[in-house]
Design an enzyme around this catalytic site. Structure first.
Site, PDB file in Angstrom:
ATOM      1  N   LYS A 227     -13.998 -18.229   1.170  1.00 27.01           N
ATOM      2  CA  LYS A 227     -12.704 -18.737   1.073  1.00 27.01           C
ATOM      3  C   LYS A 227     -12.624 -20.013   0.446  1.00 27.01           C
ATOM      4  O   LYS A 227     -13.634 -20.839   0.279  1.00 27.01           O
ATOM      5  CB  LYS A 227     -11.791 -18.981   2.543  1.00 27.01           C
ATOM      6  CG  LYS A 227     -11.649 -17.808   3.242  1.00 27.01           C
ATOM      7  CD  LYS A 227     -10.575 -17.746   4.338  1.00 27.01           C
ATOM      8  CE  LYS A 227     -10.352 -16.358   4.792  1.00 27.01           C
ATOM      9  NZ  LYS A 227      -9.315 -16.533   6.105  1.00 27.01           N
ATOM     10  N   ARG A 262     -15.750 -12.512  10.550  1.00 25.39           N
ATOM     11  CA  ARG A 262     -15.316 -11.673   9.502  1.00 25.39           C
ATOM     12  C   ARG A 262     -15.922 -11.984   8.303  1.00 25.39           C
ATOM     13  O   ARG A 262     -15.456 -13.125   7.731  1.00 25.39           O
ATOM     14  CB  ARG A 262     -13.537 -11.620   9.572  1.00 25.39           C
ATOM     15  CG  ARG A 262     -12.943 -10.662   8.560  1.00 25.39           C
ATOM     16  CD  ARG A 262     -11.598 -10.511   8.749  1.00 25.39           C
ATOM     17  NE  ARG A 262     -11.007  -9.808   7.845  1.00 25.39           N
ATOM     18  CZ  ARG A 262     -10.512  -9.839   6.493  1.00 25.39           C
ATOM     19  NH1 ARG A 262     -10.764 -11.093   5.721  1.00 25.39           N
ATOM     20  NH2 ARG A 262      -9.985  -8.756   5.911  1.00 25.39           N
TER      21      ARG A 262
END
Length: 284
Positions: A227, A262
């Site tokens: 991210k 995740r």
């Protein structure tokens, strides 16, 4: 610290007292932020799912609609076309649980029929009024994710008075709502939605206070993989420079109380999680 947290999936009770789980990502999209287009064909997505199952993913999260910042929505028909062949084939070929990453009850129902056991809803059940009824009807596992706004606009100017308190309040409110539909509380998990309507400081505050987000000892699912905030922290715009920080956070966040991580790069993160669990086992 993590004893007693159990998640009910497909009739099985997953106990996180001694180990966390890896959720591997399969994006069947042309425009996801980290791997858009790489697994857009059904064959490529199926092969990726098989590979990450071999590498240690206990959950395979299949998504057909990008939720990256600025992403535009797609039609239900297109989303179904993308995800159903992948879920059907993976359900036949792997023992891992399959999760459908969608906010639409229509898509979730079709995915459950095809073999999915978990619904991973980035809106936390707010986008579709039929979602909670479906979860109750099908006894599916459900992940309530926090997102401020919606993908197209969520990163324009996210604002909170106290991000930890506000996300925790949202979790409590959604928990009360969903159990009113008859959903088994043991089937519910929560995801703080790192990067979904949050600044760098918001993300760090949430990651540093995971236990404050826990509701009724429900599992916490955390996704930091690749991210953008990682790039900001290491002062790099290269996607490859987010790889090592992701692995570091997998181990750290497990110690902080995360139950499911995740990730995109399963092999390396699964190894980090195994090592973290081995150390944590000896510190209880």
């Amino acid at each position: 610290m993590m004893g007693g947290t159990i998640w009910k999936i497909a009739g099985r009770e997953i106990d996180f007292a001694h180990r966390g789980l890896i959720m591997g990502v399969v994006n069947v999209t042309p425009d996801s932020f980290s791997d858009g287009g790489e697994f857009f064909s059904s064959d490529a997505a199926i092969e990726q799912g098989l590979r990450i199952a071999r590498e240690g993913a206990q959950i395979i999260d299949v998504g057909g609609e990008s939720t990256r910042p600025g992403a535009e929505p797609i039609s239900p028909e297109e989303e179904l076309r993308r995800v159903l062949p992948v879920i059907e084939q993976l359900h036949k070929k792997v023992s891992a649980f399959i999760s459908i990453d969608t906010s639409k009850a229509e898509i979730a129902r079709a995915a459950l029929n095809a073999g999915a056991a978990i619904i991973n809803d980035v809106t936390g059940g707010r986008a579709d009024p039929e979602m909670f009824s479906l979860v109750a009807e099908r006894k599916a596992a459900f992940i309530v994710t926090h997102m401020q706004g919606e993908p197209r606009t969520m990163q324009i100017d996210p604002h909170y008075e106290d991000v930890v308190c506000e996300v925790a309040d949202f979790f409590r409110q959604q928990f009360e709502r969903i159990i009113q539909f008859g959903v088994d509380p043991m089937a519910i998990a929560f995801d703080p939605g790192i990067g979904f309507g949050k600044t760098l400081e918001h993300n760090l505050s949430l990651l540093g206070n995971l236990q404050s987000l826990r509701v009724q000892n429900r599992p916490l699912v955390v996704g930091v993989s690749r991210k953008g905030f990682l790039g900001k922290l290491v002062q790099s715009k290269e996607m490859s420079d987010r790889f090592t920080p992701t692995i570091a956070l997998t181990a750290l966040l497990r110690a902080q109380g995360a139950n499911v991580l995740r990730v995109h790069d399963v092999k390396e993160n699964a190894a980090a999680l195994r090592v973290a669990d081995a150390v944590l086992e000896r510190t209880r």
